[in-house]
Each structure stands twice: as C-alpha cells, then as structure tokens.
Design a protein around this motif. Sequence first.
Motif, PDB file in Angstrom:
ATOM      1  N   LEU A 666      -2.578  -3.144 -10.916  1.00  0.00           N
ATOM      2  CA  LEU A 666      -2.074  -3.946  -9.801  1.00  0.00           C
ATOM      3  C   LEU A 666      -1.394  -5.202 -10.331  1.00  0.00           C
ATOM      4  O   LEU A 666      -1.823  -5.793 -11.329  1.00  0.00           O
ATOM      5  N   HIS A 667      -0.343  -5.612  -9.660  1.00  0.00           N
ATOM      6  CA  HIS A 667       0.380  -6.811 -10.058  1.00  0.00           C
ATOM      7  C   HIS A 667      -0.550  -8.024 -10.007  1.00  0.00           C
ATOM      8  O   HIS A 667      -1.315  -8.184  -9.048  1.00  0.00           O
ATOM      9  N   PRO A 668      -0.537  -8.880 -11.027  1.00  0.00           N
ATOM     10  CA  PRO A 668      -1.458 -10.029 -11.033  1.00  0.00           C
ATOM     11  C   PRO A 668      -1.332 -10.917  -9.792  1.00  0.00           C
ATOM     12  O   PRO A 668      -2.340 -11.397  -9.262  1.00  0.00           O
ATOM     13  N   GLN A 669      -0.113 -11.152  -9.333  1.00  0.00           N
ATOM     14  CA  GLN A 669       0.059 -11.988  -8.141  1.00  0.00           C
ATOM     15  C   GLN A 669      -0.539 -11.316  -6.917  1.00  0.00           C
ATOM     16  O   GLN A 669      -1.166 -11.971  -6.079  1.00  0.00           O
ATOM     17  N   LEU A 670      -0.380 -10.001  -6.808  1.00  0.00           N
ATOM     18  CA  LEU A 670      -0.951  -9.270  -5.684  1.00  0.00           C
ATOM     19  C   LEU A 670      -2.470  -9.288  -5.756  1.00  0.00           C
ATOM     20  O   LEU A 670      -3.153  -9.452  -4.738  1.00  0.00           O
ATOM     21  N   SER A 671      -3.023  -9.138  -6.956  1.00  0.00           N
ATOM     22  CA  SER A 671      -4.483  -9.192  -7.122  1.00  0.00           C
ATOM     23  C   SER A 671      -5.029 -10.543  -6.698  1.00  0.00           C
ATOM     24  O   SER A 671      -6.074 -10.637  -6.040  1.00  0.00           O
ATOM     25  N   LYS A 672      -4.320 -11.605  -7.056  1.00  0.00           N
ATOM     26  CA  LYS A 672      -4.760 -12.948  -6.671  1.00  0.00           C
ATOM     27  C   LYS A 672      -4.660 -13.135  -5.163  1.00  0.00           C
ATOM     28  O   LYS A 672      -5.554 -13.713  -4.539  1.00  0.00           O
ATOM     29  N   GLN A 673      -3.571 -12.630  -4.587  1.00  0.00           N
ATOM     30  CA  GLN A 673      -3.370 -12.766  -3.135  1.00  0.00           C
ATOM     31  C   GLN A 673      -4.450 -12.035  -2.345  1.00  0.00           C
ATOM     32  O   GLN A 673      -4.905 -12.523  -1.303  1.00  0.00           O
ATOM     33  N   LEU A 674      -4.896 -10.880  -2.842  1.00  0.00           N
ATOM     34  CA  LEU A 674      -5.879 -10.060  -2.130  1.00  0.00           C
ATOM     35  C   LEU A 674      -7.303 -10.342  -2.578  1.00  0.00           C
ATOM     36  O   LEU A 674      -8.227  -9.665  -2.116  1.00  0.00           O
ATOM     37  N   ASP A 675      -7.482 -11.312  -3.455  1.00  0.00           N
ATOM     38  CA  ASP A 675      -8.805 -11.718  -3.921  1.00  0.00           C
ATOM     39  C   ASP A 675      -9.503 -10.594  -4.690  1.00  0.00           C
ATOM     40  O   ASP A 675     -10.707 -10.376  -4.549  1.00  0.00           O
ATOM     41  N   VAL A 676      -8.739  -9.883  -5.540  1.00  0.00           N
ATOM     42  CA  VAL A 676      -9.311  -8.844  -6.388  1.00  0.00           C
ATOM     43  C   VAL A 676      -9.844  -9.501  -7.659  1.00  0.00           C
ATOM     44  O   VAL A 676      -9.132 -10.254  -8.320  1.00  0.00           O
ATOM     45  N   ARG A 677     -11.086  -9.222  -8.004  1.00  0.00           N
ATOM     46  CA  ARG A 677     -11.703  -9.795  -9.187  1.00  0.00           C
ATOM     47  C   ARG A 677     -11.464  -8.869 -10.381  1.00  0.00           C
ATOM     48  O   ARG A 677     -11.790  -7.686 -10.325  1.00  0.00           O
ATOM     49  N   GLY A 678     -10.931  -9.425 -11.446  1.00  0.00           N
ATOM     50  CA  GLY A 678     -10.644  -8.617 -12.623  1.00  0.00           C
ATOM     51  C   GLY A 678      -9.418  -7.748 -12.401  1.00  0.00           C
ATOM     52  O   GLY A 678      -8.638  -7.931 -11.469  1.00  0.00           O
ATOM     53  N   GLN A 679      -9.257  -6.775 -13.316  1.00  0.00           N
ATOM     54  CA  GLN A 679      -8.087  -5.907 -13.256  1.00  0.00           C
ATOM     55  C   GLN A 679      -8.409  -4.626 -12.495  1.00  0.00           C
ATOM     56  O   GLN A 679      -9.475  -4.041 -12.667  1.00  0.00           O
ATOM     57  N   ALA A 680      -7.497  -4.210 -11.643  1.00  0.00           N
ATOM     58  CA  ALA A 680      -7.630  -2.947 -10.910  1.00  0.00           C
ATOM     59  C   ALA A 680      -6.451  -2.057 -11.275  1.00  0.00           C
ATOM     60  O   ALA A 680      -5.313  -2.507 -11.326  1.00  0.00           O
ATOM     61  N   LEU A 681      -6.729  -0.794 -11.569  1.00  0.00           N
ATOM     62  CA  LEU A 681      -5.693   0.170 -11.921  1.00  0.00           C
ATOM     63  C   LEU A 681      -5.672   1.273 -10.876  1.00  0.00           C
ATOM     64  O   LEU A 681      -6.728   1.737 -10.418  1.00  0.00           O
ATOM     65  N   VAL A 682      -4.471   1.696 -10.494  1.00  0.00           N
ATOM     66  CA  VAL A 682      -4.338   2.625  -9.383  1.00  0.00           C
ATOM     67  C   VAL A 682      -3.344   3.726  -9.732  1.00  0.00           C
ATOM     68  O   VAL A 682      -2.494   3.572 -10.611  1.00  0.00           O
ATOM     69  N   PHE A 683      -3.484   4.858  -9.044  1.00  0.00           N
ATOM     70  CA  PHE A 683      -2.439   5.883  -9.078  1.00  0.00           C
ATOM     71  C   PHE A 683      -2.283   6.460  -7.676  1.00  0.00           C
ATOM     72  O   PHE A 683      -3.224   6.450  -6.876  1.00  0.00           O
ATOM     73  N   GLU A 684      -1.094   6.927  -7.382  1.00  0.00           N
ATOM     74  CA  GLU A 684      -0.819   7.622  -6.119  1.00  0.00           C
ATOM     75  C   GLU A 684       0.224   8.686  -6.407  1.00  0.00           C
ATOM     76  O   GLU A 684       1.268   8.393  -7.014  1.00  0.00           O
ATOM     77  N   ILE A 685      -0.064   9.916  -5.988  1.00  0.00           N
ATOM     78  CA  ILE A 685       0.809  11.031  -6.341  1.00  0.00           C
ATOM     79  C   ILE A 685       0.863  12.011  -5.175  1.00  0.00           C
ATOM     80  O   ILE A 685      -0.100  12.132  -4.399  1.00  0.00           O
ATOM     81  N   ARG A 686       1.998  12.676  -5.042  1.00  0.00           N
ATOM     82  CA  ARG A 686       2.174  13.646  -3.962  1.00  0.00           C
ATOM     83  C   ARG A 686       1.228  14.827  -4.173  1.00  0.00           C
ATOM     84  O   ARG A 686       1.163  15.411  -5.251  1.00  0.00           O
ATOM     85  N   LEU A 687       0.516  15.185  -3.119  1.00  0.00           N
ATOM     86  CA  LEU A 687      -0.487  16.235  -3.232  1.00  0.00           C
ATOM     87  C   LEU A 687       0.146  17.598  -3.479  1.00  0.00           C
ATOM     88  O   LEU A 687      -0.396  18.409  -4.254  1.00  0.00           O
ATOM     89  N   ASP A 688       1.303  17.858  -2.873  1.00  0.00           N
ATOM     90  CA  ASP A 688       1.917  19.173  -3.071  1.00  0.00           C
ATOM     91  C   ASP A 688       2.343  19.386  -4.525  1.00  0.00           C
ATOM     92  O   ASP A 688       2.319  20.514  -5.033  1.00  0.00           O
ATOM     93  N   SER A 689       2.725  18.307  -5.209  1.00  0.00           N
ATOM     94  CA  SER A 689       3.087  18.441  -6.626  1.00  0.00           C
ATOM     95  C   SER A 689       1.866  18.793  -7.468  1.00  0.00           C
ATOM     96  O   SER A 689       1.940  19.617  -8.378  1.00  0.00           O
ATOM     97  N   LEU A 690       0.725  18.173  -7.162  1.00  0.00           N
ATOM     98  CA  LEU A 690      -0.490  18.450  -7.914  1.00  0.00           C
ATOM     99  C   LEU A 690      -0.989  19.869  -7.681  1.00  0.00           C
ATOM    100  O   LEU A 690      -1.584  20.484  -8.564  1.00  0.00           O
TER     101      LEU A 690
END
Length: 796
Positions: A666-690
């Motif tokens: 997650l972008h550091p500025q977005l993490s700060k804005q949303l009050d996320v503690r530490g680093q958060a890593l995410v993925f999002e992928i189309r289900l039909d491709s998987l």
Amino acid sequence: MKFSELWLREWVNPALDTEALETQLSLAGLEVDGCEPAAGQFSGVVVGEILAAEPHPNADKLQVCQVTDGEEEYQVVCGAPNARAGLKTAFAKVGSILPGDFKIKKAKLRQVESQGMLSSEKELGLSDNHEGIMELAEDATNGQDLRFYLNLNDAIFDVDLTPNRSDCLSIAGMAREVGVLNRARVNQPIFKRVPPTHDEQPQITLEAPHACPKYLGRIIKGVNIQAPTPIWMKEKLRRSGIRSLDPVVDVTNYVMLELGQPLHAFDKAQIQGGIRVRLAEDREKLVLLDGSELELTADTLVIADHSKALALAGIMGGEHSGCTENTQDILLEVAYFDPLALAGKARNYGLHTDASHRFERGVDFQVQERAMERATELLLDITGGEPGPVVEAVQADQLPTRPDVTLRKNRLEQLLAIRLPDEEVTDILTRLGLKVEDLGDAWQVQVPSYRFDISLEVDLIEEVARVYGYDKLPVKAPTASLLLQSQPEARITLRQLRSTLVARGYQEAVTYSFIDPKWSQAFDPDNTPLPLANPISTELSVMRTSLLPGLTKALVHNQKRQHPRVRLFESGLRFVQTPEGLIQEPMLAGLISGARLPEGWSNQDEAVDFFDLKGDLEALLELGGDSGSWQFKPAEHPALHPGQSAEVLCQQADGHWLSAGWLGALHPQLSKQLDVRGQALVFEIRLDSLQAGKLPRFKSLSRFPEMRRDLALLVDEGLPVGQLLQEAENQGGEWLQKVTLFDVYQGKGVPEGKKSLALGLTWQHPSRTLTDEEINAQVDQIVTAFSQGFAAELRS
C-alpha cells in the motif's frame, strides 16, 4: 393495526367465534400478533352519579362524595382530583370484584366510612390512565352495568400487516377481507352527502402535483370544539390504541381508522391566503404539533399558506395552525399523496405517525370524497357548525393508473398444483372487488384503486390461493429431469483457490459491496463508482470498483483490536462503469500485514515483504498448471508503493499479454491516511484469469543424462530478473528443461550500480545424449541475446 372485534362485526358478522376469526385471519396472510380483552375482568361496577362532593374532614386530598346508582345513595371517599358533583362515573359497589380478583368491601378512610369505590380506567383494566376517575356521558343511565354500557365484552385484535397490504389498514379493508373469506355480506354504513350552508371556499393550489395530485378542502364554520366526544367513539379509538383529545381530532382519527384515509383540520383563523401544496424551501423551519422544530430539506412536501408552512404533508400538522380551545372555524383537508414522494420522509425527521404509516404504503386514491363527507357528517353531529362547499384540486394525469392484469388458467394450475373450477376462481376474484372477464384460456382482471399490491399475474395467483385456503392446497413435490452439468476439467474452482489460501494461513473475509466514496477515490481514482439510489449511510453510498478498500478496512479494524498479524482474502464482484454499461466482474483479492511467521520461540520476528505476497499469489497461479503464461511487470498504481508494485499479466491464446491484476505494498501516504499500522501488502486479480487452467499431458521420462551450464552475469541492478529468465527460455531451444536463478550478489568485486546473477541452465534430450557442441551453441546464443538485449556481461 389494532381494532375492536365488535366494530368489525358492525360491518361484517361471520358465524365464527373470536378464536376462529383470529385463526382465519392469520391463515389468510393477515397475521394476528395478539388478541386481548377490551377490559379487565370485573363485575358489579355500574354507572354512578356524584350528587355532592365535600372535602374530607381529616385529609386535604380526599373528598367525601354522595353517589347514587339510581336507587340508593352511598357515601364514598375518593381522592381523584376530577371528582365533582354532577359527574357520572364508574362506581364499584360493595361486593364488586375488580381485575386481579380485588373485592370491594366497606372501609374507613381517616375515620370516614366509604361504601364502595369510584374507579379510574386503569383500575378497570381499560387503559393506563389513572389521572382521575372515569368521566361518562351525561345521558348514561344510573345503575346500568358498566360492561353493558361500554360494550366491554369485546376483543382487541392486533394484526401485523405486511407493507404491501395497506388496503387493510382500516375497518373497511378488514371487513372486506373477512367478508371474502366467509362469503359474508359487508354492511357498509350509509354516508350521506352533506349539502353546503354557506359559500365560502378555500383557495387551493397544487405546486407539486407529482407528490400530491389530489387535494380536497372544506371550511366548516362555528364548530364547538369544547363539545364532548361521544363515549362510543372514544371507546373505538381507545381500543385502536388512539387517545381521545378533542372532537375534531377524534373525528379525523375515527375516519382514518374506518376508511384508511388520514385527514387533518386547520384552524382557519391561522391561515393567511389560500392553501399551497408545495415543496419546502431549503432550511425552512416548521414547529410541529408535538412542539419539536424541524429544519426542512428541499425535497420535503409541505402544506402551506401564502406566508408559511402549516404542516408536514402526510405526516404531522404544525403547532401554529392546529385547532385549539378557541377555534371556531376549521379547514378540513383530505388529500392523496404519492407513496414514493413520502417514502422515508418521516423516518428522516425521526417521526412515525399513523398518517405517514398509511401514506407511505399507499392510500386509495378514490376514497377522498367519501372520507370528506363522512368526517363532515360526524363533525356536524358532535360539534355543530355550518359546512361550506367541497373544493377539489386535482391533476388527473398524475394520479395512479391500475392497468388490467391477465391471469392464465394453465399458469394458475401449474403454481397451485390443482385445477380449480373456473366459476370458483371468478367468484373469488369478484368477491375481492376485482372486475373479471373470462377470455377462455385466461381471465382479464381490472384492479380496484385500493389494491396497490396487485400488478402482476403472480399477485392474482397468490390472492386465489389465499382466499381458497393454503391448507386446502395439495402437497405435491415438484419433479424435474435434471441433468448433471459438465464441469470443465481444466477449470480451477473457487473452492480450490480458497483452500490454497487458507492452507497458507489466510482467513476469508466478507465485506460490503458498497463503500465510502472517499475510499473509492483513494484506491481507484481512475474509475467513477456507481452511486446508490437509497444508501444506508453516506459512508456506504457507492458500489465498490475494487475489493481492496473493504480488506484494508478489515485490517484497520483488526489492528485496533490488538491483532497485528493479519492475512485476509475475499472473493466477490467489483462494479465498473464503462461506455457499454455496468460491468460486474468477479475478483479475488488478498492482504497480508505484520510478522511473516506466528510468534514462537523458533520463529524470527521478521515482517512480511513483497516476495511473501508474490509467493502466495504464485501458489495460486501454479494451480492452473501453466505458470509460464503469467508475468509480473513493474508498474505504478495510485494505491500502491511506487517501488513495490507490479502488474500481473496473463498470456492469451493469441499470444497477447493482458492485465489480470495488481500486487504490491500500500502507498505510504494512503496507509497514513487510513491509519494502517506498519506495512500492508495487497493483491487483486481477475477471478476468470485464475480459473483458466491447462490440462496436463503425459510425457515419458528421458533415460539420457542432463547437461547443465552455469552462467555468472553482470547486469544493471534495476533489471528485472524475470526478463532474463524469459529470454533464456526463448533462446535455449526445445530441449532446454529449466532455468534456475541460484545466486544474486552485490558487494566487493561487483561494480556500483551492478548486480551479479548466477543462472543454471539444464538441457535433456528424450531419445539421445546431447553433445558439448550442441550445448555450447545454445549457450552462445543465450549469451549473445543477453548482451544485445540487456547489456549483460559474463563475469570472469
């Protein structure tokens, strides 16, 4: 809705006792929540008249009353503040038994003998009112049994109606239903048309005809608002859960209960000019009858004069225009309001009234004239006065229309699993008030104005089943020849994807499909979200274009509850607006944060990084058996860290690479804005491709030896290794089995800005041993491609 059984039986009197009537209504879809006696169990209570009331010699708050039952006089000590000479009230003589098996005996109160008790409504189980003793009409006969005088051998039904059955929010509607169910005649009261005795007319203007297409007004002069409301009306109101206030309000409430049409009376002296039915001005103020002050929104319908708002249309009247004890002339209004225009308005202002309850569900748009005449007749009988002509303002093209509905005979038989005689179906529909024409294979049905719930064929089928009797319908299990659906063998199921993630320590989350517009803008600014027409709240007012906001919100929720290590995934739809329309796309998203391994003596305290998430995603890609058709390309995403984000590409059948999703921190500025503690890593992928997998093919193992060559390369430190591996596979020939990166080094002996990569390349032929000359030629081809395409150098 609460109503008196005796009042209902004035309209229709089936040969059923109270219990059977209760059961019949519930079976017909009008569920009876409760049925209770109209009064507590008591006996020996009669109508008594207070002949004299003198102060008690030994108590300040007591009085000594002389009471007669028409034959004898009794001395009764009473503490009620309204006890006075000439009042007729409920008199419990010695020997009477009150609710709770309380027996009245002779007693002495402060040395004064008392021969009975003057009773309040609460003491007789009539209501919770105990502010004073009951006040009966002056024409009540002394000595008459109170139960007989007030018709207290009655039951109060409390029916829980579904929102679509607004036609039953009245005695007329309930009587119509009971008459249909029992084939009984409904004896509607004869309402007389009251001729005007003066010519004064109200001026009525419809400025919002879409919300109020019909409004009737009538001026009644010289009403006596101090006149007592008849006891029979008070009792019917009480048994319907409405408290008696004054004759004008009581009459409007009575007609509402009787016909289902709310009414309202204004003090004519408080109206300046004429009546304007309009939308409120933004932030316009209105003080209601209950004393609360509202700040109105511009979409609120009000009844106003030429200077101010008088009432919240269809909900509650205003304080400054309501009738008071000084009112002499009234303006009686009867209106039809569109249900959609009033839907939710009362709730928005924290209100709920009997009128709003009916208008929001739909009122018969042809009953207003009848309600006006009925209310006028009752008012003149009770308060006197001189009625003026009825003025009607109507916008006919804005009134509801009731289109005919076709009921197919074979469809009726199919859904009810029984063939009913045509004559019986016609009779049922006719008794419901519908006009029916038999077309041979179907019925053409004209729906009356009071049935807002009938617009489709299935509505008519439900009505036939309900009146015929659900308990009479045969029990028949549906039968169908169902074929097993073929499942593509190469397709990866969602269950497999879920199981893989759960095995890797994830937990499945289910979040709302609608999110805060601010979160949508932060995560996916390139897509405009679809706004909801009727959102639960402003924080849940748009459809999500990504699953990541919901997962991130779940992460913050867990972190605030002392759960620092979080691994979540979710499968669901995202909603993206395109020029072709709204696309609902199945997606799979995941999120990790916190420590790489659970806390333990043998585990190091290391935080998760980009490659932990990439490894989890690659485990999903491996399920398809075609990991070579996937690539990770460094790219920037507005919600992801610029240096730790990648676009996931999937190779199509035609060789083109298409974007299937994203992963990264997650972008550091977005993490700060949303009050996320530490680093958060995410993925999002189309289900039909998987889920698009590849069938495995049998290939026999080679009996001949493998040939391996290792290469040490110097390349730019910013070069993605995946590009080198892909190029090696492209240039290595058909017998290249695998390419392995087994070392990455930066430090002493490696120039600054460079990195050393060690690649292992393995060849094997299925039917012979490869020669050194063949392998060397392939290695030279790979090295040349590395040098030309990536400026790579062999490290000595």
